[in-house]
Motif scaffolding. Structure first.
Motif, PDB file in Angstrom:
ATOM      1  N   ALA A 188      35.746  23.247 -19.401  1.00 52.07           N
ATOM      2  CA  ALA A 188      36.190  24.454 -20.102  1.00 52.07           C
ATOM      3  C   ALA A 188      35.875  24.411 -21.591  1.00 52.07           C
ATOM      4  O   ALA A 188      35.372  25.390 -22.162  1.00 52.07           O
ATOM      5  CB  ALA A 188      37.690  24.643 -19.877  1.00 52.07           C
TER       6      ALA A 188
ATOM      7  N   ALA B 121      37.718  23.920 -12.863  1.00 55.75           N
ATOM      8  CA  ALA B 121      36.588  23.211 -13.449  1.00 55.75           C
ATOM      9  C   ALA B 121      36.193  22.028 -12.568  1.00 55.75           C
ATOM     10  O   ALA B 121      35.004  21.787 -12.318  1.00 55.75           O
ATOM     11  CB  ALA B 121      36.939  22.720 -14.857  1.00 55.75           C
TER      12      ALA B 121
ATOM     13  N   MET C 159      36.294  28.544 -17.982  1.00 56.17           N
ATOM     14  CA  MET C 159      36.661  27.604 -16.920  1.00 56.17           C
ATOM     15  C   MET C 159      35.584  26.551 -16.707  1.00 56.17           C
ATOM     16  O   MET C 159      35.839  25.351 -16.773  1.00 56.17           O
ATOM     17  CB  MET C 159      36.922  28.345 -15.609  1.00 56.17           C
ATOM     18  CG  MET C 159      38.256  29.049 -15.535  1.00 56.17           C
ATOM     19  SD  MET C 159      38.595  29.706 -13.883  1.00 56.17           S
ATOM     20  CE  MET C 159      40.371  29.440 -13.787  1.00 56.17           C
TER      21      MET C 159
ATOM     22  N   ILE D 203      42.993  26.154 -14.802  1.00 54.99           N
ATOM     23  CA  ILE D 203      41.658  26.081 -15.393  1.00 54.99           C
ATOM     24  C   ILE D 203      41.036  24.716 -15.116  1.00 54.99           C
ATOM     25  O   ILE D 203      39.860  24.614 -14.729  1.00 54.99           O
ATOM     26  CB  ILE D 203      41.730  26.344 -16.910  1.00 54.99           C
ATOM     27  CG1 ILE D 203      42.124  27.803 -17.166  1.00 54.99           C
ATOM     28  CG2 ILE D 203      40.394  26.026 -17.584  1.00 54.99           C
ATOM     29  CD1 ILE D 203      42.371  28.132 -18.614  1.00 54.99           C
TER      30      ILE D 203
ATOM     31  N   LEU E 250      39.348  35.731 -10.859  1.00 50.70           N
ATOM     32  CA  LEU E 250      38.433  35.012 -11.729  1.00 50.70           C
ATOM     33  C   LEU E 250      37.222  35.896 -12.023  1.00 50.70           C
ATOM     34  O   LEU E 250      36.983  36.882 -11.325  1.00 50.70           O
ATOM     35  CB  LEU E 250      37.999  33.693 -11.089  1.00 50.70           C
ATOM     36  CG  LEU E 250      39.132  32.792 -10.586  1.00 50.70           C
ATOM     37  CD1 LEU E 250      38.559  31.514  -9.975  1.00 50.70           C
ATOM     38  CD2 LEU E 250      40.112  32.469 -11.702  1.00 50.70           C
TER      39      LEU E 250
ATOM     40  N   GLY F 107      45.439  33.028 -12.037  1.00 52.15           N
ATOM     41  CA  GLY F 107      44.445  32.277 -11.285  1.00 52.15           C
ATOM     42  C   GLY F 107      43.976  32.950 -10.013  1.00 52.15           C
ATOM     43  O   GLY F 107      43.107  32.419  -9.318  1.00 52.15           O
TER      44      GLY F 107
END
Length: 325
Positions: free
Chosen positions: A299, A271, A120, A267, A91, A88
């Motif tokens: 996602a 989002a 994502m 994720i 990205l 994470g």
């Protein structure tokens, strides 16, 4: 193992796992996050990422750093993001160019982009446009077609790179009109714009957010949008199809992805952060000013959308004969 089996049988293990997942989500990020943009500064992906990053920082208390890694039609930045640890902290700000077009025209990419990244969120829909240097004596698509046909040796057009949505917009234009056109790839929308304003190139297919400021200043001229319908910000601009090019529509977009294996809680949080950022009045106003529209998807929806786009463009790219030599 016996204790784990007993916990599972008693129904206590699942809540424990859920608790750890929740904690993982709550504790992320604990340090700065890098968002790789595989194009030079000034392009639409870069502009959107820099617009949203302050909102992410404000909600997490950690910096979200935009890192430009241009080259190879987006392949350089894409490769760096793909190889990053799935924690994470790295990205990938991707687009139709990276997730759809470039893989289709490259026979040596070595992997399926759809399977090496976790989707994502979808961020924005970015219209493509046909832009010319103001010195070119054309003001609409029909005049452009006539100008190219009357020019010995045809005409060159610039784009933000091999395999970019703008490259494919130009190639589809060439294929649908039968014109003699040569692609000139750049390392992002910013460099294309610089040469278009200077007159080094006279024609370019570009993202609307990149070209609006110089167009308003009279340094470039937008003659049409490449979308299937007119865009709300510039309803005066006809589509390429309205200009007499049948079956023509190119859609670009920008979304957020992560290396394969990134934990689901991260994720999900990203989002949610994306949705919150896109719903702010400031983001919506800025995106409208840039000629883009927020089209947030979670996602799962983003993953379905990307795969559908890939399937739709596969026969078009093959028919156009576009390949990386």
């Amino acid at each position: 193992m016996k204790r784990r089996a007993l916990l599972a049988a008693s129904g206590l293990l699942a809540p424990a796992i859920m608790t750890r997942s929740a904690l993982a989500q709550d504790s992320w990020p604990s340090r700065p996050v890098t968002m790789i943009v595989p194009w030079a500064p000034g392009g639409s992906n870069d502009v959107v990422a820099r617009l949203l990053s302050p909102a992410f920082e404000g909600r997490t208390g950690q910096p979200f750093l935009v890192e430009n890694r241009p080259g190879g039609g987006g392949a350089v930045g894409m490769g760096q993001a793909m190889r990053a640890r799935p924690d994470g902290q790295t990205l990938f700000v991707s687009s139709a160019s990276n997730h759809v077009f470039h893989p289709l025209i490259s026979g040596e990419i070595g992997y399926d982009v759809r399977d090496v990244f976790e989707s994502m969120a979808m961020w924005v829909d970015v219209p493509n446009v046909v832009a010319v240097n103001p010195s070119l004596p054309v003001h609409n698509v029909q005049e452009l077609i006539a100008h190219i046909r009357g020019k010995r040796g045809g005409m060159s057009f610039g784009s933000s790179g091999v395999g970019s949505s703008n490259h494919l917009a130009g190639e589809l234009f060439r294929m649908r009109t039968g014109l003699d056109m040569t692609h000139v790839p750049y390392r992002g929308g910013g460099p294309v714009l610089t040469d278009l304003v200077a007159g080094t190139i006279e024609l370019a297919f570009m993202n609307l957010p990149t070209v609006i400021p110089p167009a308003e200043a009279g340094r470039v001229r937008i003659i049409a949008v490449c979308t299937g319908q007119r865009v709300s910000l510039r309803p005066d601009l006809p589509t390429v199809a309205e200009g007499g090019v049948p079956d023509y529509a190119v859609r670009s977009w920008t979304g957020l992805f992560a290396p394969k294996g990134t934990p689901a809680p991260i994720i999900q949080r990203m989002a949610n952060l994306s949705k919150e950022a896109l719903e702010t009045a400031n983001a919506r106003a800025r995106l409208r000013d840039l000629g883009s529209e927020a089209i947030w998807m979670d996602a799962a929806a983003t993953d379905r959308f990307v795969r559908e786009e890939y399937d739709r463009w596969t026969p078009i790219v093959r028919a156009a004969g576009v390949k990386i030599e």
